[in-house]
Design an enzyme around this catalytic site. Structure first.
Site, PDB file in Angstrom:
ATOM      1  N   ASP A 166       0.861  -1.196   0.000  1.00 44.96           N
ATOM      2  CA  ASP A 166       0.000   0.000   0.000  1.00 44.96           C
ATOM      3  C   ASP A 166       0.886   1.231   0.000  1.00 44.96           C
ATOM      4  O   ASP A 166       2.125   1.114  -0.119  1.00 44.96           O
ATOM      5  CB  ASP A 166      -0.953  -0.013   1.210  1.00 44.96           C
ATOM      6  CG  ASP A 166      -2.305   0.595   0.860  1.00 44.96           C
ATOM      7  OD1 ASP A 166      -2.316   1.764   0.405  1.00 44.96           O
ATOM      8  OD2 ASP A 166      -3.327  -0.068   1.010  1.00 44.96           O
ATOM      9  N   HIS A 188      -2.945   3.336  -4.669  1.00 40.19           N
ATOM     10  CA  HIS A 188      -2.346   2.795  -3.442  1.00 40.19           C
ATOM     11  C   HIS A 188      -0.903   2.363  -3.680  1.00 40.19           C
ATOM     12  O   HIS A 188      -0.437   1.386  -3.095  1.00 40.19           O
ATOM     13  CB  HIS A 188      -3.181   1.625  -2.893  1.00 40.19           C
ATOM     14  CG  HIS A 188      -4.447   2.073  -2.195  1.00 40.19           C
ATOM     15  ND1 HIS A 188      -4.489   2.381  -0.849  1.00 40.19           N
ATOM     16  CD2 HIS A 188      -5.702   2.283  -2.664  1.00 40.19           C
ATOM     17  CE1 HIS A 188      -5.726   2.745  -0.518  1.00 40.19           C
ATOM     18  NE2 HIS A 188      -6.475   2.699  -1.597  1.00 40.19           N
ATOM     19  N   GLU A 236     -10.022   2.785  -5.038  1.00 44.04           N
ATOM     20  CA  GLU A 236      -9.681   4.173  -4.723  1.00 44.04           C
ATOM     21  C   GLU A 236      -8.562   4.732  -5.595  1.00 44.04           C
ATOM     22  O   GLU A 236      -7.638   5.373  -5.095  1.00 44.04           O
ATOM     23  CB  GLU A 236      -9.279   4.280  -3.243  1.00 44.04           C
ATOM     24  CG  GLU A 236     -10.382   3.869  -2.306  1.00 44.04           C
ATOM     25  CD  GLU A 236      -9.996   3.978  -0.837  1.00 44.04           C
ATOM     26  OE1 GLU A 236     -10.814   4.468  -0.060  1.00 44.04           O
ATOM     27  OE2 GLU A 236      -8.888   3.560  -0.461  1.00 44.04           O
TER      28      GLU A 236
HETATM   29  C1  ACM Z   1     -11.058  -0.274   0.676  1.00 44.99           C
HETATM   30  O1  ACM Z   1     -11.553  -0.141   1.804  1.00 44.99           O
HETATM   31  N1  ACM Z   1     -10.486   0.739   0.057  1.00 44.99           N
HETATM   32  C2  ACM Z   1     -11.100  -1.542  -0.006  1.00 44.99           C
END
Ligand code: ACM
Length: 379
Positions: A36, A109, A176
């Site tokens: 991440d 991410h 995201e």
């Molecule tokens: C997430 O909570 N962005 C998968």
């Protein structure tokens, strides 16, 4: 059950203990969130800077993300599991009937990745830096740029992951991913034009399809967060829905199979007490034990169409921004994990919350105590 080992990193012995929890509760899959913005947590042979640079951050937020002023512990933080440790964990899980599905989250991410290899970012001249705060989405650039070098990187990395993990599926994230960084990048825009992609949403799908193709070369299939259906991708990928039932209904309507991991009530980074001042610090929200127990996995709009089989199962997620230590993870997952197990393994008409609480107290809490595990003792 899922566990984020990026925001905070936990020792191998704890991962084994966590797998023991899964075994006890008859879960069959461990979703291991390994990369991440805040770090890479798995040893990589082909791109070593992911570990020498990408596994470490200079400091870490303390207190809540919304505190003003924000406070940081200025200390190098990080680490990663070696391949030997990963193999040891895979073996430990396998003999206990647990499949381990690794997640390498792309194309957003990816802040740790672009810190190690700025050439894969939309702004290679930038120095970046592994993230030391939470909630990066949209505020700071963390996306991969679509270049030949990036796609070579992705193919190599995912092949390495596929060779290490025996699971049929690999999780590729896909959540995201802010499109604004791609919009601002002239080279990305040139790529979009050259490939005849409609927009940045189509570019997101392009990334997912490329990686799905690389994994197919290794006979692996893809799981991604529900955002991967924003564009047009084929329905052989499984969606992990972290939104509400509406998204699941849409996904099944489009032909996808879905794993349900709804923010409400299956995000165990949320509070367990209605009054946060009576609880340990959490991200936000309120997901009490009762709501977890009473969750109904298959929305009636799906079962009434005879499509219940498209909901493959459920999962609780454990994002560890506010879980610095293993004892805090224990406190956040126990007893909610016990409720997830029972709710997923029990026909809806046989669920009985009062009886669950009675058995929890009589038989399961003594187990937590025998394990020396902390757990939430509130209502
Ligand atoms: C997430 O909570 N962005 C998968």
């Amino acid at each position: 059950m899922h566990l984020d080992v990026v925001r905070h990193f936990f020792p191998v012995d704890y991962i084994k203990k966590y797998i023991d929890y899964l075994t006890f509760h008859k879960f069959n899959t461990f979703h291991w969130h390994l990369t991440d913005d805040q770090g890479w947590r798995i040893e990589v042979l082909s791109y070593p800077k992911l570990n020498t640079i990408g596994s470490w951050r200079d400091s870490t937020l303390i207190g809540h993300f919304k505190d003003t002023p924000a406070r940081y512990e200025k200390k190098r933080y990080g680490g990663y599991y070696t391949r030997t440790e990963v193999k040891e964990i895979l073996q430990y899980a396998a003999v206990r009937g647990i499949t381990v599905i690794p997640e390498v989250d792309i194309p957003g991410h990816s802040r740790a990745t672009i810190t190690a290899y700025p050439e894969f970012s939309t702004d290679p001249s930038n120095k970046w830096g592994v993230a030391y705060t939470w909630g990066m989405y949209n505020r700071q650039n963390n996306v991969l740029a679509p270049t030949p070098e990036t796609f070579t990187f992705l193919r190599t990395i995912f092949h390495e992951i596929a060779d290490l993990f025996p699971s049929e599926y690999i999780h590729i994230g896909g959540d995201e991913c802010s499109k604004m960084w791609w919009k601002q990048s002239a080279t990305t825009q040139a790529f979009v034009k050259e490939k005849g992609l409609k927009d940045e949403v189509a570019l997101q799908s392009y990334f997912i399809e490329q990686v799905a193709g690389y994994l197919k070369e290794k006979n692996k299939k893809v799981i991604g967060w529900h955002e991967i259906m924003e564009g047009k991708i084929d329905t052989s990928s499984i969606l992990m829905n972290w939104a509400d039932d509406k998204k699941a209904i849409e996904a099944v309507g489009r032909g996808f199979s879905v794993i349900m991991t709804p923010g409400k009530p299956f995000y165990f980074d949320h509070y367990q007490s209605k009054d946060p001042s009576k609880d340990s610090l959490a991200i936000h929200g309120y997901n009490p034990l009762e709501a977890v127990y009473k969750y109904e996995l298959v929305p009636s709009a799906i079962s009434s169409k005879g499509l219940g089989h498209k909901i493959l199962g459920g999962q609780a997620n454990v994002w560890t921004e506010y879980m610095e230590y293993a004892t805090k993870v224990d406190y956040m997952v126990l007893p909610r994990m016990t409720a997830v197990s029972e709710t997923l393994w029990t026909a809806p008409d046989r669920k009985d919350y009062g009886d669950f609480l009675r058995r929890l107290k009589a038989f399961v809490i003594p187990r937590y105590e025998q394990w020396g595990s902390s757990y939430y003792k509130g209502e």
